[in-house]
Design a protein around this motif. Structure first.
Motif: not given
Length: 340
Positions: A16-17, A20, A134, A174
């Motif tokens: 996901f990071i 993004s 995060l 994210t």
């Protein structure tokens, strides 16, 4: 089993990071990057997107499709540009913080605020372990933006020159992608929006106020002009060093430059100190233990024919371990005290 779950969870979060990051990097020439990656057998720039497990490969494709949504892309660009046009310095990120909270409210995410004055800490997932954090920083720099474009800084003397506008947008992106798959998460994700990264010790204050919670691992990214659009880079071991600052006033006895024998010249003393400081890294440190020490400020006097009463010097030092950092701090103090 617990370690396997954590590893699987961290893999998912890292995907996901990375996505993004890529979303933030999109421009008119690269908006097909996600579809191109999804067509390939394995995305070499994001190895975690391609595994031997069919379920994770299917998850990767689903995430890519979500990230390719034009609405998501436009939304992410708008956020980044809005923050860029309205930069705020350390511990002054009130509007940035308000924007973050408004977006989190729209996503239906709970958060804690204020943390470290302007920081925000949100979470989503099961509410139980494993816990993964995060992090994104929010503050701008006291720099005048010289580039002319539609979302140029509206605040004279302030600019997002270090990419923190992008980092905030990345973490919000994210959060949005994670929210769509919240029921599939096998733990809890902590979203940390940190103030005062630029010399304000914002991370330390966030930790002191409990931002990490029960986090077992924490991830962050930093934009870089060194890599082309669509690339995500990583390496093992330490990447970014810890940094400190120092300043000192070296006092002598001023007087007319025609009578140096009647003075105690602080400029000579300061020059000796600056040269001695260079030896801390070059002669006293392990060459395999990367360190940095730079004198970046020297201020003294206002006339060509007058020896000043004092000299102000200052600079920065960096190290990758606490032990080395403390050694450098001690040596800098010792060198400067000898000249004061």
């Amino acid at each position: 089993m617990a370690n396997m779950q954590i590893a699987h969870h961290l893999t998912t979060i890292t995907i996901f990071i990375a996505l993004s990051y890529l979303l933030l990097s999109l421009n008119a020439e690269s908006e097909t990057v996600f579809s191109e990656i999804s067509k390939s057998h394995c995305a070499s720039s994001i190895p975690l997107l391609c595994t031997d497990k069919n379920s994770e490969h299917h998850t990767s494709r689903q995430i890519l499709e979500l990230a390719n949504d034009p609405n998501v892309i436009d939304w992410l660009k708008r956020i980044r540009r809005r923050i860029h046009a309205n930069p705020e310095l350390s511990y002054e990120e009130f509007e940035t913080s308000a924007l973050i909270r408004a977006e989190l409210d729209q996503m239906g995410l709970k958060y804690r605020w204020p943390v470290a004055k302007t920081g925000v800490v949100a979470s989503l997932g099961t509410g139980g372990p494993p816990f993964v954090a995060l992090r994104a920083d929010m503050d701008a720099l006291p720099i005048q933006e010289a580039v002319e474009w539609e979302f140029k800084s509206n605040v004279p003397g302030k600019m997002h020159a270090c990419g923190h506008d992008a980092h905030v947008a990345m973490l919000l992106g994210t959060a949005r992608l994670l929210k769509t798959r919240e029921k599939k998460l096998q733990g809890t994700v902590i979203l940390i929006f940190q103030p005062a990264e630029e010399g304000g010790a914002g991370a330390k204050r966030m930790i002191q106020e409990g931002a990490l919670g029960q986090a077992e691992a924490i991830f962050g990214l930093h934009v870089s002009h060194s890599y082309p659009t669509g690339k995500v880079a990583a390496r093992s071991g330490a990447w970014l060093s810890g940094s400190g600052f120092f300043k000192s006033v070296i006092t002598g006895k001023g007087g007319h430059a025609a009578f140096p024998h009647a003075t105690v010249d602080p400029i000579v003393a300061a020059s000796a100190a600056i040269l001695s400081l260079q030896h801390v890294v070059s002669q006293e440190s392990d060459p395999l233990d990367s360190q940095l020490l730079s004198v970046t400020r020297v201020h003294a006097g206002s006339a060509y024919n007058v020896i000043p009463n004092s000299v102000n010097i200052g600079g920065t030092f960096r190290a990758f371990t606490n032990e080395t950092f403390q050694m450098m701090k001690q040596r800098i103090e010792e060198v400067l005290r000898c000249q004061r």
